[in-house]
Design a protein around this motif. Structure first.
Motif, PDB file in Angstrom:
ATOM      1  N   TYR A  76       0.850  -1.186   0.000  1.00 34.93           N
ATOM      2  CA  TYR A  76       0.000   0.000   0.000  1.00 34.93           C
ATOM      3  C   TYR A  76       0.887   1.238   0.000  1.00 34.93           C
ATOM      4  O   TYR A  76       1.758   1.384   0.847  1.00 34.93           O
ATOM      5  CB  TYR A  76      -0.920   0.029   1.222  1.00 34.93           C
ATOM      6  N   VAL A  77       0.664   2.113  -0.960  1.00 36.14           N
ATOM      7  CA  VAL A  77       1.396   3.367  -1.065  1.00 36.14           C
ATOM      8  C   VAL A  77       0.427   4.488  -0.712  1.00 36.14           C
ATOM      9  O   VAL A  77      -0.678   4.559  -1.254  1.00 36.14           O
ATOM     10  CB  VAL A  77       1.964   3.556  -2.492  1.00 36.14           C
ATOM     11  N   ILE A  78       0.853   5.338   0.225  1.00 34.29           N
ATOM     12  CA  ILE A  78       0.016   6.456   0.671  1.00 34.29           C
ATOM     13  C   ILE A  78       0.565   7.742   0.061  1.00 34.29           C
ATOM     14  O   ILE A  78       1.737   8.068   0.249  1.00 34.29           O
ATOM     15  CB  ILE A  78       0.002   6.578   2.210  1.00 34.29           C
ATOM     16  N   ILE A  79      -0.283   8.437  -0.665  1.00 28.74           N
ATOM     17  CA  ILE A  79       0.092   9.714  -1.278  1.00 28.74           C
ATOM     18  C   ILE A  79      -0.657  10.806  -0.526  1.00 28.74           C
ATOM     19  O   ILE A  79      -1.889  10.779  -0.436  1.00 28.74           O
ATOM     20  CB  ILE A  79      -0.246   9.725  -2.775  1.00 28.74           C
ATOM     21  N   THR A  80       0.106  11.746   0.029  1.00 29.09           N
ATOM     22  CA  THR A  80      -0.464  12.831   0.821  1.00 29.09           C
ATOM     23  C   THR A  80      -0.110  14.160   0.177  1.00 29.09           C
ATOM     24  O   THR A  80       1.050  14.399  -0.150  1.00 29.09           O
ATOM     25  CB  THR A  80       0.074  12.805   2.261  1.00 29.09           C
ATOM     26  N   VAL A  81      -1.109  15.016  -0.014  1.00 27.20           N
ATOM     27  CA  VAL A  81      -0.900  16.360  -0.549  1.00 27.20           C
ATOM     28  C   VAL A  81      -1.211  17.342   0.581  1.00 27.20           C
ATOM     29  O   VAL A  81      -2.328  17.326   1.113  1.00 27.20           O
ATOM     30  CB  VAL A  81      -1.808  16.639  -1.774  1.00 27.20           C
ATOM     31  N   ASN A  82      -0.222  18.150   0.964  1.00 26.56           N
ATOM     32  CA  ASN A  82      -0.386  19.123   2.053  1.00 26.56           C
ATOM     33  C   ASN A  82      -0.153  20.534   1.539  1.00 26.56           C
ATOM     34  O   ASN A  82       0.715  20.755   0.697  1.00 26.56           O
ATOM     35  CB  ASN A  82       0.626  18.862   3.173  1.00 26.56           C
ATOM     36  N   SER A  83      -0.909  21.482   2.091  1.00 24.00           N
ATOM     37  CA  SER A  83      -0.714  22.891   1.787  1.00 24.00           C
ATOM     38  C   SER A  83      -1.225  23.723   2.954  1.00 24.00           C
ATOM     39  O   SER A  83      -2.183  23.333   3.628  1.00 24.00           O
ATOM     40  CB  SER A  83      -1.463  23.287   0.516  1.00 24.00           C
ATOM     41  N   SER A  84      -0.588  24.864   3.187  1.00 22.76           N
ATOM     42  CA  SER A  84      -1.091  25.763   4.216  1.00 22.76           C
ATOM     43  C   SER A  84      -2.329  26.513   3.711  1.00 22.76           C
ATOM     44  O   SER A  84      -3.123  27.009   4.491  1.00 22.76           O
ATOM     45  CB  SER A  84      -0.005  26.753   4.642  1.00 22.76           C
ATOM     46  N   ASP A  85      -2.493  26.584   2.393  1.00 23.16           N
ATOM     47  CA  ASP A  85      -3.696  27.164   1.786  1.00 23.16           C
ATOM     48  C   ASP A  85      -4.684  26.032   1.507  1.00 23.16           C
ATOM     49  O   ASP A  85      -4.295  24.887   1.295  1.00 23.16           O
ATOM     50  CB  ASP A  85      -3.348  27.874   0.473  1.00 23.16           C
ATOM     51  N   THR A  86      -5.965  26.354   1.459  1.00 21.99           N
ATOM     52  CA  THR A  86      -6.954  25.313   1.197  1.00 21.99           C
ATOM     53  C   THR A  86      -6.939  24.918  -0.280  1.00 21.99           C
ATOM     54  O   THR A  86      -6.730  25.742  -1.158  1.00 21.99           O
ATOM     55  CB  THR A  86      -8.367  25.767   1.606  1.00 21.99           C
ATOM     56  N   MET A  87      -7.165  23.618  -0.509  1.00 25.25           N
ATOM     57  CA  MET A  87      -7.120  23.056  -1.860  1.00 25.25           C
ATOM     58  C   MET A  87      -8.491  22.532  -2.249  1.00 25.25           C
ATOM     59  O   MET A  87      -9.234  22.043  -1.405  1.00 25.25           O
ATOM     60  CB  MET A  87      -6.125  21.887  -1.903  1.00 25.25           C
ATOM     61  N   SER A  88      -8.780  22.607  -3.545  1.00 22.75           N
ATOM     62  CA  SER A  88     -10.047  22.060  -4.031  1.00 22.75           C
ATOM     63  C   SER A  88      -9.837  20.820  -4.885  1.00 22.75           C
ATOM     64  O   SER A  88     -10.811  20.218  -5.324  1.00 22.75           O
ATOM     65  CB  SER A  88     -10.806  23.112  -4.840  1.00 22.75           C
ATOM     66  N   GLY A  89      -8.590  20.439  -5.116  1.00 20.90           N
ATOM     67  CA  GLY A  89      -8.372  19.232  -5.896  1.00 20.90           C
ATOM     68  C   GLY A  89      -6.925  19.006  -6.265  1.00 20.90           C
ATOM     69  O   GLY A  89      -6.063  19.864  -6.072  1.00 20.90           O
ATOM     70  N   PHE A  90      -6.675  17.803  -6.799  1.00 22.77           N
ATOM     71  CA  PHE A  90      -5.336  17.376  -7.201  1.00 22.77           C
ATOM     72  C   PHE A  90      -5.439  16.492  -8.436  1.00 22.77           C
ATOM     73  O   PHE A  90      -6.339  15.664  -8.542  1.00 22.77           O
ATOM     74  CB  PHE A  90      -4.670  16.599  -6.060  1.00 22.77           C
ATOM     75  N   GLU A  91      -4.501  16.675  -9.360  1.00 22.67           N
ATOM     76  CA  GLU A  91      -4.367  15.807 -10.533  1.00 22.67           C
ATOM     77  C   GLU A  91      -2.889  15.535 -10.753  1.00 22.67           C
ATOM     78  O   GLU A  91      -2.084  16.472 -10.744  1.00 22.67           O
ATOM     79  CB  GLU A  91      -4.898  16.484 -11.796  1.00 22.67           C
ATOM     80  N   GLY A  92      -2.538  14.270 -10.940  1.00 16.31           N
ATOM     81  CA  GLY A  92      -1.143  13.969 -11.200  1.00 16.31           C
ATOM     82  C   GLY A  92      -0.934  12.543 -11.669  1.00 16.31           C
ATOM     83  O   GLY A  92      -1.718  11.644 -11.348  1.00 16.31           O
ATOM     84  N   SER A 149     -15.669  21.983  -0.932  1.00 17.96           N
ATOM     85  CA  SER A 149     -15.059  22.742   0.167  1.00 17.96           C
ATOM     86  C   SER A 149     -13.557  22.494   0.165  1.00 17.96           C
ATOM     87  O   SER A 149     -13.092  21.414  -0.198  1.00 17.96           O
ATOM     88  CB  SER A 149     -15.667  22.330   1.506  1.00 17.96           C
ATOM     89  N   GLY A 150     -12.817  23.514   0.555  1.00 13.76           N
ATOM     90  CA  GLY A 150     -11.371  23.412   0.545  1.00 13.76           C
ATOM     91  C   GLY A 150     -10.830  22.670   1.759  1.00 13.76           C
ATOM     92  O   GLY A 150     -11.404  22.708   2.843  1.00 13.76           O
ATOM     93  N   VAL A 151      -9.734  21.953   1.551  1.00 14.30           N
ATOM     94  CA  VAL A 151      -9.067  21.212   2.618  1.00 14.30           C
ATOM     95  C   VAL A 151      -7.575  21.514   2.563  1.00 14.30           C
ATOM     96  O   VAL A 151      -7.053  21.952   1.542  1.00 14.30           O
ATOM     97  CB  VAL A 151      -9.311  19.691   2.489  1.00 14.30           C
TER      98      VAL A 151
END
Length: 191
Positions: free
Chosen positions: A54-70, A104-106
């Protein structure tokens, strides 16, 4: 001539005063670009052929995010992509995560991607550019940094610390003596 001299001085000081007032009236703004960090991790850096990884991919930011593509790449001779849930799809050598349009942003996004260890060897799982992390404030793309995960897949016999012994027969009967072929397979497997 004296009046011309005074006119030049008055003009010079007037221009200097104008430039000073202009510079003083300009407000300074600090502009900072939003950024995100993509982390790729696994609880096991060394696995045995046949293991589930199992590979865990985590996207972190101090600003709120509405999505990720990669897109992520890996060696499909060493790992086989199984699943990444509803937001991921993959095939040989790469998989994609497409999680956009959140309402909603996270500040943190997490994804779990499942592989099976296919063959002894090593592989790196890494994020390929271009990729996109979207700001929830204005849907603009953030700058992205990422790391790389290295996974080593070992043969079964070399993965255990205790000696491995194998008991075989010469064959099923006198006409099918296959012990040399079986011994060769065992030796190739690390025994």
């Amino acid at each position: 001539m004296q009046s011309n001299f005074y006119l030049k001085k008055i003009l010079k000081y007037t221009c200097m005063l104008f430039v000073f007032v202009l510079l003083w009236s300009i407000k300074s703004y600090n502009a900072s670009a939003s950024s995100a960090e993509v982390s790729i991790q696994s609880s096991e850096k060394q696995v045995v052929k046949g293991d589930i990884v199992y590979v865990i991919i985590t996207v972190n930011s101090s600003d709120t995010m509405s999505g990720f593509e990669g897109y992520f790449t890996y060696d499909s001779r060493v790992l086989q992509y199984i699943t990444g849930g509803s937001v991921a799809n993959g095939n040989d050598d790469k998989f994609q995560i497409s999680d956009t349009g959140r309402e909603s942003g996270v500040n943190t996004l997490k994804y779990s991607v499942k592989f099976v260890a296919r063959k002894a060897g090593s592989t790196s799982i890494e994020l390929k550019q271009p990729c996109a992390v979207y700001s929830s404030e204005d849907s603009s793309k953030m700058s992205v940094s990422s790391d790389t995960l290295n996974i080593m897949v070992k043969k079964t016999a070399k993965a255990v610390k205790k000696p491995v012994t194998v008991k075989i027969r010469a064959g099923f009967n006198d006409k099918s003596l296959n012990a040399p072929e079986i011994a060769h397979v065992i030796e190739e497997s690390g025994g």
